[in-house]
Scaffold this motif. Structure first.
Motif, PDB file in Angstrom:
ATOM      1  N   ASP A 141      39.789  29.222  86.300  1.00 39.07           N
ATOM      2  CA  ASP A 141      39.991  27.774  86.428  1.00 39.07           C
ATOM      3  C   ASP A 141      38.717  27.050  86.018  1.00 39.07           C
ATOM      4  O   ASP A 141      37.799  26.891  86.814  1.00 39.07           O
ATOM      5  N   MET A 142      38.670  26.609  84.777  1.00 41.81           N
ATOM      6  CA  MET A 142      37.444  25.962  84.322  1.00 41.81           C
ATOM      7  C   MET A 142      37.392  24.475  84.655  1.00 41.81           C
ATOM      8  O   MET A 142      36.468  23.786  84.237  1.00 41.81           O
ATOM      9  N   SER A 143      38.342  23.995  85.452  1.00 40.70           N
ATOM     10  CA  SER A 143      38.267  22.597  85.893  1.00 40.70           C
ATOM     11  C   SER A 143      37.280  22.434  87.040  1.00 40.70           C
ATOM     12  O   SER A 143      36.937  21.324  87.412  1.00 40.70           O
ATOM     13  N   THR A 144      36.812  23.551  87.566  1.00 35.95           N
ATOM     14  CA  THR A 144      35.797  23.516  88.627  1.00 35.95           C
ATOM     15  C   THR A 144      34.439  23.877  88.016  1.00 35.95           C
ATOM     16  O   THR A 144      34.380  24.615  87.018  1.00 35.95           O
ATOM     17  N   PRO A 145      33.364  23.397  88.603  1.00 39.43           N
ATOM     18  CA  PRO A 145      32.039  23.774  88.077  1.00 39.43           C
ATOM     19  C   PRO A 145      31.826  25.286  88.074  1.00 39.43           C
ATOM     20  O   PRO A 145      31.261  25.839  87.122  1.00 39.43           O
ATOM     21  N   GLU A 146      32.322  25.965  89.100  1.00 37.15           N
ATOM     22  CA  GLU A 146      32.164  27.422  89.177  1.00 37.15           C
ATOM     23  C   GLU A 146      32.958  28.125  88.073  1.00 37.15           C
ATOM     24  O   GLU A 146      32.471  29.071  87.450  1.00 37.15           O
ATOM     25  N   GLY A 147      34.174  27.665  87.863  1.00 38.43           N
ATOM     26  CA  GLY A 147      35.018  28.254  86.829  1.00 38.43           C
ATOM     27  C   GLY A 147      34.451  28.020  85.446  1.00 38.43           C
ATOM     28  O   GLY A 147      34.432  28.932  84.605  1.00 38.43           O
ATOM     29  N   TYR A 148      33.989  26.811  85.195  1.00 40.53           N
ATOM     30  CA  TYR A 148      33.402  26.501  83.896  1.00 40.53           C
ATOM     31  C   TYR A 148      32.158  27.363  83.662  1.00 40.53           C
ATOM     32  O   TYR A 148      31.970  27.911  82.571  1.00 40.53           O
ATOM     33  N   ALA A 149      31.349  27.516  84.697  1.00 35.86           N
ATOM     34  CA  ALA A 149      30.154  28.356  84.590  1.00 35.86           C
ATOM     35  C   ALA A 149      30.548  29.800  84.285  1.00 35.86           C
ATOM     36  O   ALA A 149      29.894  30.481  83.482  1.00 35.86           O
ATOM     37  N   LYS A 150      31.624  30.275  84.887  1.00 37.46           N
ATOM     38  CA  LYS A 150      32.104  31.638  84.662  1.00 37.46           C
ATOM     39  C   LYS A 150      32.564  31.820  83.213  1.00 37.46           C
ATOM     40  O   LYS A 150      32.259  32.840  82.572  1.00 37.46           O
ATOM     41  N   VAL A 151      33.297  30.835  82.691  1.00 41.16           N
ATOM     42  CA  VAL A 151      33.751  30.883  81.299  1.00 41.16           C
ATOM     43  C   VAL A 151      32.544  30.971  80.365  1.00 41.16           C
ATOM     44  O   VAL A 151      32.525  31.763  79.425  1.00 41.16           O
ATOM     45  N   ARG A 152      31.536  30.170  80.652  1.00 40.83           N
ATOM     46  CA  ARG A 152      30.322  30.189  79.811  1.00 40.83           C
ATOM     47  C   ARG A 152      29.563  31.512  79.975  1.00 40.83           C
ATOM     48  O   ARG A 152      29.106  32.092  78.995  1.00 40.83           O
ATOM     49  N   GLU A 153      29.448  31.973  81.200  1.00 41.21           N
ATOM     50  CA  GLU A 153      28.746  33.236  81.471  1.00 41.21           C
ATOM     51  C   GLU A 153      29.398  34.404  80.743  1.00 41.21           C
ATOM     52  O   GLU A 153      28.726  35.276  80.184  1.00 41.21           O
ATOM     53  N   LEU A 154      30.727  34.438  80.732  1.00 41.28           N
ATOM     54  CA  LEU A 154      31.469  35.511  80.069  1.00 41.28           C
ATOM     55  C   LEU A 154      31.629  35.285  78.561  1.00 41.28           C
ATOM     56  O   LEU A 154      32.251  36.096  77.885  1.00 41.28           O
ATOM     57  N   ASN A 155      31.113  34.153  78.086  1.00 43.19           N
ATOM     58  CA  ASN A 155      31.168  33.806  76.661  1.00 43.19           C
ATOM     59  C   ASN A 155      32.607  33.727  76.142  1.00 43.19           C
ATOM     60  O   ASN A 155      32.898  34.089  74.994  1.00 43.19           O
ATOM     61  N   ILE A 156      33.510  33.258  76.982  1.00 40.14           N
ATOM     62  CA  ILE A 156      34.937  33.225  76.662  1.00 40.14           C
ATOM     63  C   ILE A 156      35.270  32.268  75.517  1.00 40.14           C
ATOM     64  O   ILE A 156      36.186  32.523  74.743  1.00 40.14           O
ATOM     65  N   PHE A 157      34.495  31.202  75.381  1.00 40.35           N
ATOM     66  CA  PHE A 157      34.762  30.304  74.255  1.00 40.35           C
ATOM     67  C   PHE A 157      34.619  31.063  72.938  1.00 40.35           C
ATOM     68  O   PHE A 157      35.403  30.879  72.018  1.00 40.35           O
ATOM     69  N   ARG A 158      33.652  31.933  72.851  1.00 40.82           N
ATOM     70  CA  ARG A 158      33.433  32.710  71.619  1.00 40.82           C
ATOM     71  C   ARG A 158      34.355  33.929  71.540  1.00 40.82           C
ATOM     72  O   ARG A 158      34.857  34.253  70.473  1.00 40.82           O
ATOM     73  N   THR A 159      34.561  34.612  72.659  1.00 42.28           N
ATOM     74  CA  THR A 159      35.341  35.851  72.618  1.00 42.28           C
ATOM     75  C   THR A 159      36.844  35.621  72.615  1.00 42.28           C
ATOM     76  O   THR A 159      37.578  36.430  72.062  1.00 42.28           O
ATOM     77  N   HIS A 160      37.307  34.549  73.229  1.00 40.16           N
ATOM     78  CA  HIS A 160      38.749  34.285  73.322  1.00 40.16           C
ATOM     79  C   HIS A 160      39.155  33.069  72.477  1.00 40.16           C
ATOM     80  O   HIS A 160      40.009  33.170  71.605  1.00 40.16           O
ATOM     81  N   CYS A 161      38.556  31.934  72.772  1.00 44.92           N
ATOM     82  CA  CYS A 161      39.006  30.664  72.181  1.00 44.92           C
ATOM     83  C   CYS A 161      38.858  30.631  70.664  1.00 44.92           C
ATOM     84  O   CYS A 161      39.723  30.098  69.977  1.00 44.92           O
ATOM     85  N   ALA A 162      37.790  31.209  70.154  1.00 46.55           N
ATOM     86  CA  ALA A 162      37.623  31.229  68.697  1.00 46.55           C
ATOM     87  C   ALA A 162      38.791  31.963  68.038  1.00 46.55           C
ATOM     88  O   ALA A 162      39.275  31.551  66.969  1.00 46.55           O
TER      89      ALA A 162
END
Length: 150
Positions: A112-133
């Motif tokens: 859940d990236m609508s929360t600060p913790e979730g957004y931080a987790k998405v960034r930590e796991l590099n999901i924007f690059r590994t999944h979203c791209a």
């Protein structure tokens, strides 16, 4: 040599633009709309609509492109709307077949990236690059088959 659309879309995404902006913008020439207008129109749709993580922004970017090319306007019959719905259904089916869902939260492994913790987790796991791209790339490739029909 002209850059492949899917590569351009991923490069755009890796800069400062969201998934919806990145997909819609690569079709700007075919749609007779400026990249700048594409970026503005698609801004609210990134991250599953402003971090709501509903429909994937890459999907909405492609659907906006389909609508701009094939959608019904005031001078068209309702058959045009039906045709556009058929193309939309086809796009969604192909994307879902490849990725299992069109829901942003599902595609991001339920985080859940609508929360600060979730957004931080998405960034930590590099999901924007590994999944979203990859979702951006797929949306463009599937969209090309629909948008570039002769």
């Amino acid at each position: 040599m002209e850059k492949e659309r899917s590569v351009e879309a991923v490069e755009t995404f890796n800069k400062k633009f969201n998934c919806a902006q990145s997909v819609l913008s690569v079709f700007s020439t075919e749609l007779n709309i400026s990249k700048s207008d594409c970026f503005r129109i698609a801004t609210p749709f990134g991250s599953g609509v402003a971090f709501r993580q509903e429909m994937c922004g890459a999907v909405t970017g492609a659907l906006m492109a389909i609508g701009l090319k094939y959608g019904m306007d005031e001078n068209d019959s309702t058959e045009q709307k039906s045709y556009t719905y058929d193309l939309t259904t086809h796009f969604i089916s192909e994307f879902r077949k490849k990725h299992g869902s069109i829901c942003c939260k599902d595609l991001l492994d339920g985080i859940d990236m609508s929360t600060p913790e979730g957004y931080a987790k998405v960034r930590e796991l590099n999901i924007f690059r590994t999944h979203c791209a990859e979702y951006v790339r797929s949306a463009v490739l599937i969209g090309e088959k629909i948008l570039l029909r002769k």
